[in-house]
Design a protein around this motif. Structure first.
Motif, PDB file in Angstrom:
ATOM      1  N   VAL A   1      17.361  49.745 -17.879  1.00  0.00           N
ATOM      2  CA  VAL A   1      16.045  50.120 -17.945  1.00  0.00           C
ATOM      3  C   VAL A   1      15.320  48.731 -18.157  1.00  0.00           C
ATOM      4  O   VAL A   1      15.601  48.137 -19.031  1.00  0.00           O
ATOM      5  N   VAL A   2      14.391  48.742 -17.218  1.00  0.00           N
ATOM      6  CA  VAL A   2      13.397  47.566 -17.479  1.00  0.00           C
ATOM      7  C   VAL A   2      11.926  48.111 -17.347  1.00  0.00           C
ATOM      8  O   VAL A   2      11.453  49.018 -16.697  1.00  0.00           O
ATOM      9  N   ARG A   3      11.334  47.711 -18.529  1.00  0.00           N
ATOM     10  CA  ARG A   3      10.003  48.190 -18.498  1.00  0.00           C
ATOM     11  C   ARG A   3       8.945  47.124 -17.767  1.00  0.00           C
ATOM     12  O   ARG A   3       9.103  46.087 -17.605  1.00  0.00           O
ATOM     13  N   LYS A   4       7.856  48.024 -16.955  1.00  0.00           N
ATOM     14  CA  LYS A   4       7.050  47.251 -16.334  1.00  0.00           C
ATOM     15  C   LYS A   4       5.928  46.792 -17.077  1.00  0.00           C
ATOM     16  O   LYS A   4       5.293  47.527 -17.896  1.00  0.00           O
ATOM     17  N   PRO A   5       5.582  45.378 -17.061  1.00  0.00           N
ATOM     18  CA  PRO A   5       4.634  44.819 -17.852  1.00  0.00           C
ATOM     19  C   PRO A   5       3.263  45.375 -17.763  1.00  0.00           C
ATOM     20  O   PRO A   5       2.350  45.355 -18.471  1.00  0.00           O
ATOM     21  N   ASN A   6       2.972  45.781 -16.253  1.00  0.00           N
ATOM     22  CA  ASN A   6       1.815  46.081 -16.072  1.00  0.00           C
ATOM     23  C   ASN A   6       1.480  47.561 -15.857  1.00  0.00           C
ATOM     24  O   ASN A   6       0.574  48.050 -15.101  1.00  0.00           O
ATOM     25  N   ALA A   7       2.156  48.409 -16.609  1.00  0.00           N
ATOM     26  CA  ALA A   7       2.158  49.838 -16.499  1.00  0.00           C
ATOM     27  C   ALA A   7       0.751  50.539 -16.658  1.00  0.00           C
ATOM     28  O   ALA A   7       0.416  51.454 -16.003  1.00  0.00           O
ATOM     29  N   GLY A   8       0.148  50.144 -17.780  1.00  0.00           N
ATOM     30  CA  GLY A   8      -1.083  50.562 -17.939  1.00  0.00           C
ATOM     31  C   GLY A   8      -1.266  51.852 -18.729  1.00  0.00           C
ATOM     32  O   GLY A   8      -0.391  52.419 -19.464  1.00  0.00           O
TER      33      GLY A   8
END
Length: 137
Positions: free
Chosen positions: A56-63
């Motif tokens: 799993v990779v977290r999206k840095p610009n998820a908001g």
């Protein structure tokens, strides 16, 4: 080795955990406003079926909407699914052979609690700036 672990995982607990995610996804898709939760739940069901070789990779610009959605998800379904992963992980860790499977189950607890703003990628794919490179087959 990943294939062997995935087959053992599928037989012991992967199928049951995936069924839980699919049920949560169906309930979320019945209500129009929670369709994004249903889509995330179906993604997690595929991850729960075949977890080894993926991460799993977290999206840095998820908001902020992702954060608000994750809070709603925890209240509606996330904590039930996290309890399922914890119970499966404890049951797997009882035997020495099951310890890697139990660890994999414990690694799924964060994604079961906070699915929005995350991406499931192959461990073989290069990761650039928090995003996985597209797979070419």
């Amino acid at each position: 080795m990943k294939a062997i672990l995935n087959v053992i995982w599928l037989l012991l607990c992967g199928l049951w955990l995936a069924i839980g995610y699919v049920l949560a996804g169906i309930v979320c898709c019945i209500l129009i406003i929670t369709i994004p939760f249903g889509i995330a739940s179906f993604r997690m069901a595929s991850y729960a079926l075949w977890p080894f070789g993926r991460t799993v990779v977290r999206k840095p610009n998820a908001g902020a909407m992702s954060m608000i959605g994750n809070v709603i998800w925890i209240v509606l379904a996330g904590w039930w699914l996290a309890i399922g992963h914890i119970a499966a992980g404890i049951a797997m860790c009882i035997t020495i052979i099951g310890i890697p499977l139990g660890i994999a189950s414990f690694k799924m607890v964060p994604i079961s609690l906070l699915p929005l703003g995350a991406q499931i990628v192959s461990t073989d794919a290069p990761i650039t700036a928090g995003y996985a490179a597209p797979q070419t087959y």
